[in-house]
Structures are given as structure tokens and as C-alpha cells.
Write a protein that holds these residues in place. Structure first.
Motif, short mmCIF file in Angstrom:
data_model
loop_
_atom_site.label_atom_id
_atom_site.label_comp_id
_atom_site.label_asym_id
_atom_site.label_seq_id
_atom_site.Cartn_x
_atom_site.Cartn_y
_atom_site.Cartn_z
N VAL A 244 89.51 30.31 77.20
CA VAL A 244 88.69 30.22 75.98
C VAL A 244 87.96 31.55 75.72
CG1 VAL A 244 86.84 28.95 74.81
CG2 VAL A 244 88.50 27.71 76.18
N ILE A 245 87.52 32.20 76.79
CA ILE A 245 86.87 33.52 76.61
C ILE A 245 87.86 34.48 75.95
CG2 ILE A 245 85.92 35.54 77.81
CD1 ILE A 245 84.94 33.57 80.03
N GLN A 246 89.13 34.44 76.43
CA GLN A 246 90.14 35.35 75.87
C GLN A 246 90.36 35.08 74.38
OE1 GLN A 246 91.30 38.04 77.68
NE2 GLN A 246 91.80 38.59 75.56
N GLU A 247 90.37 33.80 74.00
CA GLU A 247 90.54 33.45 72.58
C GLU A 247 89.35 33.97 71.77
OE1 GLU A 247 93.01 32.20 70.98
OE2 GLU A 247 92.06 31.71 69.05
N ARG A 248 88.13 33.78 72.30
CA ARG A 248 86.93 34.26 71.59
C ARG A 248 86.97 35.78 71.43
NH1 ARG A 248 83.07 31.53 75.70
NH2 ARG A 248 81.34 32.68 74.75
N LEU A 249 87.42 36.45 72.49
CA LEU A 249 87.53 37.92 72.43
C LEU A 249 88.58 38.36 71.41
CD1 LEU A 249 87.27 39.21 76.11
CD2 LEU A 249 85.96 40.06 74.15
N ASP A 250 89.72 37.64 71.38
CA ASP A 250 90.79 38.00 70.44
C ASP A 250 90.29 37.88 69.01
OD1 ASP A 250 92.47 38.42 72.55
OD2 ASP A 250 93.63 36.58 72.31
N ILE A 251 89.57 36.78 68.72
CA ILE A 251 89.04 36.58 67.36
C ILE A 251 88.01 37.66 67.05
CG2 ILE A 251 87.66 35.03 65.89
CD1 ILE A 251 89.14 32.69 67.23
N TYR A 252 87.20 37.98 68.04
CA TYR A 252 86.20 39.03 67.85
C TYR A 252 86.89 40.35 67.45
CZ TYR A 252 83.11 42.82 68.90
OH TYR A 252 82.41 43.99 68.79
N HIS A 253 87.92 40.74 68.21
CA HIS A 253 88.59 42.02 67.92
C HIS A 253 89.32 41.98 66.57
CE1 HIS A 253 87.52 44.05 71.55
NE2 HIS A 253 87.97 43.07 72.30
N LYS A 254 89.88 40.81 66.24
CA LYS A 254 90.68 40.69 65.02
C LYS A 254 89.79 40.58 63.77
CE LYS A 254 94.62 38.03 63.42
NZ LYS A 254 94.21 36.74 62.80
N GLU A 255 88.74 39.78 63.84
CA GLU A 255 87.95 39.47 62.64
C GLU A 255 86.58 40.18 62.60
OE1 GLU A 255 89.18 37.76 60.22
OE2 GLU A 255 90.94 36.96 61.25
N THR A 256 85.84 40.09 63.71
CA THR A 256 84.43 40.50 63.64
C THR A 256 84.27 42.02 63.61
OG1 THR A 256 83.99 38.47 64.87
CG2 THR A 256 82.14 39.98 64.61
N THR A 257 85.19 42.74 64.23
CA THR A 257 85.08 44.21 64.20
C THR A 257 85.14 44.73 62.76
OG1 THR A 257 87.41 44.28 64.76
CG2 THR A 257 85.89 44.69 66.55
N LYS A 258 85.81 43.98 61.87
CA LYS A 258 85.88 44.41 60.45
C LYS A 258 84.49 44.31 59.82
CE LYS A 258 90.44 42.40 59.81
NZ LYS A 258 91.05 41.18 59.25
N VAL A 259 83.73 43.31 60.24
CA VAL A 259 82.37 43.12 59.71
C VAL A 259 81.48 44.29 60.17
CG1 VAL A 259 80.37 41.58 59.68
CG2 VAL A 259 82.67 40.61 59.78
N ILE A 260 81.70 44.69 61.41
CA ILE A 260 80.91 45.80 61.97
C ILE A 260 81.20 47.09 61.18
CG2 ILE A 260 80.65 47.21 64.07
CD1 ILE A 260 81.15 44.34 65.51
N THR A 261 82.48 47.31 60.88
CA THR A 261 82.85 48.48 60.07
C THR A 261 82.19 48.43 58.70
OG1 THR A 261 84.97 48.48 61.20
CG2 THR A 261 84.85 49.78 59.19
N LEU A 262 82.17 47.24 58.11
CA LEU A 262 81.55 47.07 56.78
C LEU A 262 80.07 47.47 56.81
CD1 LEU A 262 81.78 45.66 53.85
CD2 LEU A 262 80.78 43.69 55.00
N TYR A 263 79.34 46.98 57.81
CA TYR A 263 77.91 47.30 57.87
C TYR A 263 77.68 48.78 58.22
CZ TYR A 263 76.85 42.34 57.32
OH TYR A 263 76.75 41.05 56.82
N LYS A 264 78.63 49.34 58.96
CA LYS A 264 78.54 50.77 59.26
C LYS A 264 78.65 51.57 57.96
CE LYS A 264 80.31 54.19 62.45
NZ LYS A 264 81.39 54.57 63.36
N GLU A 265 79.62 51.19 57.14
CA GLU A 265 79.81 51.87 55.86
C GLU A 265 78.60 51.70 54.95
OE1 GLU A 265 84.67 51.46 55.94
OE2 GLU A 265 83.53 50.21 54.56
N MET A 266 77.92 50.56 55.07
CA MET A 266 76.72 50.31 54.26
C MET A 266 75.51 51.09 54.77
SD MET A 266 77.14 46.20 53.64
CE MET A 266 75.45 45.93 53.10
#
Ligand code: AP5
Ligand code: MG
Length: 178
Positions: A127-149
Motif C-alpha cells: 500500500v505504501i508503494q501504491e501511495r508513492l506511485d500516485i504521489y509521483h504521478k499526480e501530486t508532483t504536478k501540483v507541486i510544479t503548479l505552486y512553484k510556477e505560481m
């Protein structure tokens, strides 16, 4: 003060947010904790939500977005922990004047060690691996967005708890001149 704290599972979001809430009188709104509270209520909705958390998958994203929006309605002193986790969720709160996003960077092998040690129900290897996979796939995009802002503050989350918190606190004090 309207803050967000993001980072991989086990990066210390909850640990840091709890201390910020204490020191700056903020509401600490953890999406994961609010969902676990719904599960404890033992309702049909709770039972359905549980299936996602047990697998480490995102709960239907607009459900969580609506829940978080209701939590922050008319509030201006809070820290959102673990929300938004996808671009869709970030868009849901695009009208909210977020002032600072704290990002705790911690390598995968370190978070896996921490979570296996903690042993929450969803802290199994798979389950940790699944949470990490989703983090890398989806959440890192959010981080990039706030960086750009221009509102992202990157903090190294790998050192011991006290060191990480001192860095976060200093960054918040500097940003809000308190
Ligand atoms: P959630 O509860 O948010 O879990 P997570 O993101 O996987 O993160 P954790 O809470 O496990 O870790 P944390 O970063 O808070 O670290 P902590 O401070 O506890 O979400 C759970 C589930 O809910 C998701 O999988 C999903 O199903 C659902 N969900 C949540 N948000 C959602 C959303 N927005 N949309 C849809 N679904 C959503 O620390 C971890 C451990 O490390 C602790 O034991 C702690 O003591 C220790 N520790 C902390 N800091 C340090 C340090 N510096 N050094 C060493 N150890 C440390
Ligand atoms: Mg947490």
C-alpha cells in the motif's frame, strides 16, 4: 494565514502541521485524518471510503475537494495537509487565496522506512508503494503548479523532526513577518 503542506506519504506533513497549528493558531485540516474519521462512523459512505484508503488509492477527488472546501468556508487561518493531491483538486480551490505552500522533500527509501516503523493500517509495503506511485504521478504536478505560481517553499524533510520544524517555522515567520 492560509497554508498548504505537501510531500510524499510519510514525509512528516502531519508532524509539521500539528506544530504549526500550535504555534500560529491555525486549524490543522488533514484530508487523510478527516477521511479516517468518516470511516470510524461506520456508515455506508464510510465503508465505501475505506476501500480506497485500504488500497492506498485516491478517494474520488471531487468528494474530497468538496469536503475540504466546506472545512475552510469563511476561515482564514488554516493549514491544509495532504490536499490538493491532483491538478483537478488544485483547480477546485483556485479561487482560494493560498499564501504559502510548504513542500517537504524526502527520498522514497526514507519514507518507506518511516512508515513501516509507524505501522498505520495502510502502512504495508504494497500500500505504501501504491501511495508513492500516485504521489509521483499526480501530486508532483501540483507541486510544479505552486512553484510556477511563486508560492512554493521547499524544505528538506529528511533530517530529524526538530531540524525540519525549525526550518519550516523560520520560513513561515519570514514570509508573514511574525
Ligand atoms: P494521508 O493520511 O494524508 O496519508 P499520506 O499522504 O500517505 O501521508 P501520511 O499521513 O502517512 O504521512 P505524513 O506526511 O503526514 O507523515 P507523518 O507526520 O505522519 O492519506 C491517507 C489516504 O487518504 C490516501 O492514501 C488516500 O486514500 C486518502 N486521501 C488523503 N488525501 C486525499 C486527497 N486529497 N484526495 C483523495 N484521497 C485522499 O510522519 C510519518 C512517520 O514518520 C511518523 O511515524 C512520524 O513520527 C515520523 N516522522 C515524521 N517526521 C520525521 C522526521 N523528520 N524524521 C524521522 N521520522 C519522522
Ligand atoms: Mg499525515
Amino acid at each position: 494565514m492560509r497554508l498548504i503542506i505537501l510531500g510524499p506519504p510519510g514525509s512528516g506533513k502531519g508532524t509539521v502541521a500539528k506544530k504549526l497549528a500550535r504555534d500560529f493558531e491555525l486549524h490543522h485540516l488533514s484530508a487523510g485524518r478527516l477521511l479516517r474519521e468518516l470511516i470510524e462512523k461506520d456508515t455506508q459512505v464510510g465503508m465505501r471510503i475505506k476501500k480506497y484508503l485500504d488500497k492506498g488509492e485516491l478517494v474520488p477527488e471531487n468528494f474530497v475537494a468538496e469536503m475540504m472546501k466546506l472545512e475552510i468556508l469563511d476561515e482564514d487561518k488554516y493549514i491544509l495537509d495532504g490536499f490538493p493531491r491532483s491538478i483537478d483538486q488544485a483547480e477546485e480551490i483556485s479561487e482560494v487565496p493560498i499564501e504559502m505552500v510548504i513542500y517537504l522533500g524526502v527520498p522514497d527509501d526514507e519514507v518507506i522506512k518511516r512508515l513501516l516503523l509507524r505501522g498505520r493500517k495502510d502502512d504495508t509495503k504494497e500500500v505504501i508503494q501504491e501511495r508513492l506511485d500516485i504521489y509521483h504521478k499526480e501530486t508532483t504536478k501540483v507541486i510544479t503548479l505552486y512553484k510556477e505560481m511563486g508560492i512554493l517553499k521547499i524544505i528538506n524533510g529528511a533530517p530529524p523532526e526538530d531540524v525540519v520544524y525549525a526550518d519550516v517555522k523560520e520560513a513561515v515567520e519570514k514570509k508573514f513577518k511574525v
